[in-house]
Design an enzyme around this catalytic site. Sequence first.
Site, PDB file in Angstrom:
ATOM      1  N   GLN A 129      43.871  40.188  36.439  1.00 41.20           N
ATOM      2  CA  GLN A 129      42.528  40.606  36.058  1.00 41.20           C
ATOM      3  C   GLN A 129      41.556  39.575  36.573  1.00 41.20           C
ATOM      4  O   GLN A 129      41.666  38.393  36.240  1.00 41.20           O
ATOM      5  CB  GLN A 129      42.444  40.707  34.542  1.00 41.20           C
ATOM      6  CG  GLN A 129      41.106  41.203  34.068  1.00 41.20           C
ATOM      7  CD  GLN A 129      41.190  41.623  32.604  1.00 41.20           C
ATOM      8  OE1 GLN A 129      42.118  42.324  32.209  1.00 41.20           O
ATOM      9  NE2 GLN A 129      40.239  41.193  31.825  1.00 41.20           N
ATOM     10  N   GLY A 130      40.663  40.001  37.420  1.00 40.75           N
ATOM     11  CA  GLY A 130      39.675  39.071  37.944  1.00 40.75           C
ATOM     12  C   GLY A 130      38.314  39.464  37.420  1.00 40.75           C
ATOM     13  O   GLY A 130      38.174  40.391  36.618  1.00 40.75           O
ATOM     14  N   THR A 131      37.336  38.756  37.873  1.00 43.91           N
ATOM     15  CA  THR A 131      35.971  39.049  37.461  1.00 43.91           C
ATOM     16  C   THR A 131      35.556  40.412  37.970  1.00 43.91           C
ATOM     17  O   THR A 131      34.779  41.116  37.340  1.00 43.91           O
ATOM     18  CB  THR A 131      35.040  37.981  38.057  1.00 43.91           C
ATOM     19  OG1 THR A 131      35.664  36.719  37.904  1.00 43.91           O
ATOM     20  CG2 THR A 131      33.701  37.990  37.382  1.00 43.91           C
ATOM     21  N   TYR A 132      36.054  40.741  39.129  1.00 44.97           N
ATOM     22  CA  TYR A 132      35.606  41.973  39.754  1.00 44.97           C
ATOM     23  C   TYR A 132      36.668  43.053  39.766  1.00 44.97           C
ATOM     24  O   TYR A 132      36.502  44.065  40.422  1.00 44.97           O
ATOM     25  CB  TYR A 132      35.261  41.700  41.225  1.00 44.97           C
ATOM     26  CG  TYR A 132      34.172  40.710  41.422  1.00 44.97           C
ATOM     27  CD1 TYR A 132      33.078  40.678  40.582  1.00 44.97           C
ATOM     28  CD2 TYR A 132      34.226  39.811  42.474  1.00 44.97           C
ATOM     29  CE1 TYR A 132      32.078  39.765  40.770  1.00 44.97           C
ATOM     30  CE2 TYR A 132      33.222  38.902  42.671  1.00 44.97           C
ATOM     31  CZ  TYR A 132      32.148  38.875  41.808  1.00 44.97           C
ATOM     32  OH  TYR A 132      31.155  37.965  42.014  1.00 44.97           O
ATOM     33  N   SER A 133      37.773  42.809  39.130  1.00 49.39           N
ATOM     34  CA  SER A 133      38.850  43.756  39.363  1.00 49.39           C
ATOM     35  C   SER A 133      39.912  43.737  38.278  1.00 49.39           C
ATOM     36  O   SER A 133      40.003  42.801  37.500  1.00 49.39           O
ATOM     37  CB  SER A 133      39.546  43.380  40.674  1.00 49.39           C
ATOM     38  OG  SER A 133      40.168  42.118  40.502  1.00 49.39           O
ATOM     39  N   VAL A 162      44.100  44.343  38.539  1.00 52.17           N
ATOM     40  CA  VAL A 162      45.120  44.489  39.582  1.00 52.17           C
ATOM     41  C   VAL A 162      46.413  45.007  38.953  1.00 52.17           C
ATOM     42  O   VAL A 162      46.815  44.543  37.881  1.00 52.17           O
ATOM     43  CB  VAL A 162      45.365  43.143  40.302  1.00 52.17           C
ATOM     44  CG1 VAL A 162      46.366  43.306  41.436  1.00 52.17           C
ATOM     45  CG2 VAL A 162      44.053  42.587  40.854  1.00 52.17           C
ATOM     46  N   LYS A 205      44.383  46.827  43.735  1.00 51.00           N
ATOM     47  CA  LYS A 205      43.252  46.121  43.119  1.00 51.00           C
ATOM     48  C   LYS A 205      42.123  47.113  42.922  1.00 51.00           C
ATOM     49  O   LYS A 205      41.551  47.624  43.892  1.00 51.00           O
ATOM     50  CB  LYS A 205      42.827  44.972  44.033  1.00 51.00           C
ATOM     51  CG  LYS A 205      41.578  44.240  43.581  1.00 51.00           C
ATOM     52  CD  LYS A 205      41.380  42.961  44.397  1.00 51.00           C
ATOM     53  CE  LYS A 205      40.027  42.321  44.152  1.00 51.00           C
ATOM     54  NZ  LYS A 205      39.868  41.033  44.810  1.00 51.00           N
ATOM     55  N   ASP A 247      36.164  30.472  47.750  1.00 51.35           N
ATOM     56  CA  ASP A 247      36.715  30.432  46.388  1.00 51.35           C
ATOM     57  C   ASP A 247      38.185  30.012  46.428  1.00 51.35           C
ATOM     58  O   ASP A 247      39.044  30.638  45.803  1.00 51.35           O
ATOM     59  CB  ASP A 247      36.552  31.786  45.691  1.00 51.35           C
ATOM     60  CG  ASP A 247      36.690  31.659  44.175  1.00 51.35           C
ATOM     61  OD1 ASP A 247      36.635  30.520  43.668  1.00 51.35           O
ATOM     62  OD2 ASP A 247      36.858  32.691  43.500  1.00 51.35           O
TER      63      ASP A 247
HETATM   64  N1  LIG Z   1      48.527  41.223  46.274  1.00 52.39           N
HETATM   65  C1  LIG Z   1      48.692  40.821  45.035  1.00 52.39           C
HETATM   66  N2  LIG Z   1      49.925  40.738  44.507  1.00 52.39           N
HETATM   67  C2  LIG Z   1      50.095  40.317  43.255  1.00 52.39           C
HETATM   68  N3  LIG Z   1      49.112  39.945  42.440  1.00 52.39           N
HETATM   69  C3  LIG Z   1      47.856  40.002  42.891  1.00 52.39           C
HETATM   70  C4  LIG Z   1      47.573  40.451  44.215  1.00 52.39           C
HETATM   71  N4  LIG Z   1      46.250  40.393  44.405  1.00 52.39           N
HETATM   72  C5  LIG Z   1      45.714  39.938  43.263  1.00 52.39           C
HETATM   73  N5  LIG Z   1      46.678  39.699  42.347  1.00 52.39           N
HETATM   74  C6  LIG Z   1      46.497  39.174  40.990  1.00 52.39           C
HETATM   75  O1  LIG Z   1      45.293  39.634  40.447  1.00 52.39           O
HETATM   76  C7  LIG Z   1      44.407  38.542  40.135  1.00 52.39           C
HETATM   77  C8  LIG Z   1      42.987  38.977  40.411  1.00 52.39           C
HETATM   78  O2  LIG Z   1      42.850  39.314  41.775  1.00 52.39           O
HETATM   79  P1  LIG Z   1      41.625  38.802  42.631  1.00 52.39           P
HETATM   80  O3  LIG Z   1      41.547  37.311  42.511  1.00 52.39           O
HETATM   81  O4  LIG Z   1      41.725  39.355  43.994  1.00 52.39           O
HETATM   82  O5  LIG Z   1      40.451  39.501  41.826  1.00 52.39           O
HETATM   83  P2  LIG Z   1      38.959  39.074  41.562  1.00 52.39           P
HETATM   84  O6  LIG Z   1      38.384  40.084  40.641  1.00 52.39           O
HETATM   85  O7  LIG Z   1      38.251  38.902  42.856  1.00 52.39           O
HETATM   86  O8  LIG Z   1      39.181  37.690  40.824  1.00 52.39           O
HETATM   87  P3  LIG Z   1      38.246  36.412  40.658  1.00 52.39           P
HETATM   88  O9  LIG Z   1      37.762  36.448  39.251  1.00 52.39           O
HETATM   89  O10 LIG Z   1      39.196  35.255  40.906  1.00 52.39           O
HETATM   90  O11 LIG Z   1      37.158  36.481  41.665  1.00 52.39           O
HETATM   91  C9  LIG Z   1      44.906  37.389  41.010  1.00 52.39           C
HETATM   92  O12 LIG Z   1      44.606  36.125  40.449  1.00 52.39           O
HETATM   93  C10 LIG Z   1      46.400  37.653  41.076  1.00 52.39           C
HETATM   94  O13 LIG Z   1      47.060  37.085  39.967  1.00 52.39           O
END
Ligand SMILES: Nc1ncnc2c1ncn2[C@@H]1O[C@H](COP(=O)(O)OP(=O)(O)OP(=O)(O)O)[C@@H](O)[C@H]1O
Length: 686
Positions: free
Chosen positions: A115-119, A121, A136, A231
């Site tokens: 789970q990220g700020t924008y997503s 997964v 994602k 980042d």
């Molecule tokens: N290809 C992948 N395989 C497995 N896990 C993944 C993959 N891509 C992302 N994840 C998991 O999902 C999390 C969130 O993905 P990502 O960092 O791309 O999202 P975000 O919303 O941009 O996050 P952030 O808040 O870091 O900006 C990652 O920290 C990772 O643990």
Amino acid sequence: MGCVCGRPAGIDDGRCGETPPPPGKLSAAGVAVVRSREEEARKQARARDEALERRRAAAMAMAACHVRSPVPRAVEAEQVAAGWPPWLVNVAAEAVRGWVPRRAESFEKLDKIGQGTYSNVYRARDLEKQKIVALKKVRFDNLEPESVKFMAREILILRRLDHPNIIKLEGLVTSRMSCSLYLVFEYMEHDLAGLASFPGLKLTEPQVKCYMQQLLRGLEHCHSHHILHRDIKGSNLLIDNRGILKIADFGLASFFDPEQRHPLTSRVVTLWYRPPELLLGATNYGVAVDLWSTGCILAELYAGKPIMPGRTEVEQLHKIFKLCGSPSEDYWTKSRLPHATIFKPQHPYARRVTDTFKDFPSPARALVDVLLSVDPVDRRTASSALQSEFFTTKPYACNPSSLPRYPPSKEYDAKRREEERRQGTAGGKQNPEKRTRESRAVPAPDANAELVSSLQKRQAQANTKSRSEMFNPCKEDSASGFPMEPPRSTHVAEPSEDSRHVYPTRTFHSGPLVNHNHPSKPGPSTKGELHVSGVADPPNIPVALSARSSARPDNSNGAVVTQAEVFAHGRRLSESINGPFSSSGKYDQAFHQKDDKSGRVDGAIGYGSKGNKIHHSGPLTSCPPGNVDQMLKENDRQIQEVFRRTRVEKSRVRRAGEGRHQFGLRDFGAVPVFPSSRSSYRAAPQ
Ligand SMILES: Nc1ncnc2c1ncn2[C@@H]1O[C@H](COP(=O)(O)OP(=O)(O)OP(=O)(O)O)[C@@H](O)[C@H]1O
């Protein structure tokens, strides 16, 4: 009038005084002069051509990043016919050019893995290719072109990159009628932050070198394509079961102009890994920002803990100055950094990198020393780091295939483990040491400055649905083959009371690197649920603090602290350091300022029965000259106090809400976000 040596007037090339050769005849020396001039002219022409070429490449890269693509209308129509939704094609046709969308039915969602700020997964099975992938689901507002553009930039950049150490975007899942978008990636079992925090896991020196080498190779590829990641941190470095590390999360990445003519936002990079020039507001930066983050990671792997875990930008900068020294006079002058007048210390800080890391093996220490240079130019490049002694002396980096197969270990898992433990111990006594240990993997408030500008925008999507999903009841997930998403986590791991203060020191020994204490802690949520008043918009607040001293959205809603609260904290902290905002205080006034006798100014923070208000009327702490650390600690304590009170308040409100439900009243938490907030969606940052 010409020169006495016979050269025409106006030429000042340092050759005045040379005897001009007689017309039509050149002496040997004359021939040599002519040749060297020709050679010089050729060199200049070559340099000009190279500069032009670089500019052309950068311009193309920038153009590619432009949102309203030069794709003709007919192609857009074709893309819609191919199944792409019009909201995407209309603003970011370039991002999907040459691709056809995958259908949701061809995947089976298995579980949520990140789970990220924008997503969010998910792990999923690709039913057509019969393999496991990561899906994602990106959060954005499909009705808001700027939001779509921002999301599309990540796709464009990912498509531009092709390297074994960069995550591969394999496809996109959407449909013509859809209002959401999934990015399909190869599935990666681990991330570096998760591995580093895995209890009992020891990384040997060849293993650290192996990961660092892969990271630098990936970065070298990005930089050679004029892409900055912006980042770099452990949780964005994914690792598969074959030991291959891949840089992921290009959500903040950007094309850059090597001539640095196009300003970029300084509000990027997660706080603990953010270089000083960004904290000082630089907008003309380059590859060095990623190299700084890389230096932080390298040192962290050896030290077994994050090396500069600041909680606010001011504190982060202070930590940097204490470790790396303050910038030289020369650097202040030449860089003309926007926040230099606020943060420039009156007395320079000495550099202590080699002292601090004296237990590291010397090639590692030397590389850290280069990567953590205060002047970005001194950080050099990813390629030069790859040629450093660190990689060319024994013990060499091991082969990725020789790395052990680890059990599942992601930062996300670490968070979950901590959460489970927290829940398990809820109401009971918790081992304070454990909590401390589990509180360092994730930068806490203000983790990522650029994100903060879009917090409110993202708040609108706090239920993981895009606004378009809220307003246009688009049921594609359930209708199209994806099982319904698992419900969102509704809790948050509370910030440790002492997460910043207690870092067990670790002596490096040349055996295995022990990372016993690399825990995980989400920062506070940023949902604006507390009523805040009394925080006037401060006209004199430095940009660095006003816009950015905010909490990291962690998509959970236990402890809730508003941006305004953290903002107010930032303001108090900065005032403590710089003096009142109304004055143009200097950074190190904190070291010399006269203390307020009472220490704490009346009404600095007030909650609860007094109406959930934050009042502010001056410096929060009393700070003896020279004792910024103590002042920062005090501020930390007060932040934690805010969290604690907020949690209490939140559970009180929740209990009251449950009571309302029983009587059929509406839970305010369920009220959708209204269109008036749309303007707050993020515009694509530079
Ligand atoms: N290809 C992948 N395989 C497995 N896990 C993944 C993959 N891509 C992302 N994840 C998991 O999902 C999390 C969130 O993905 P990502 O960092 O791309 O999202 P975000 O919303 O941009 O996050 P952030 O808040 O870091 O900006 C990652 O920290 C990772 O643990």
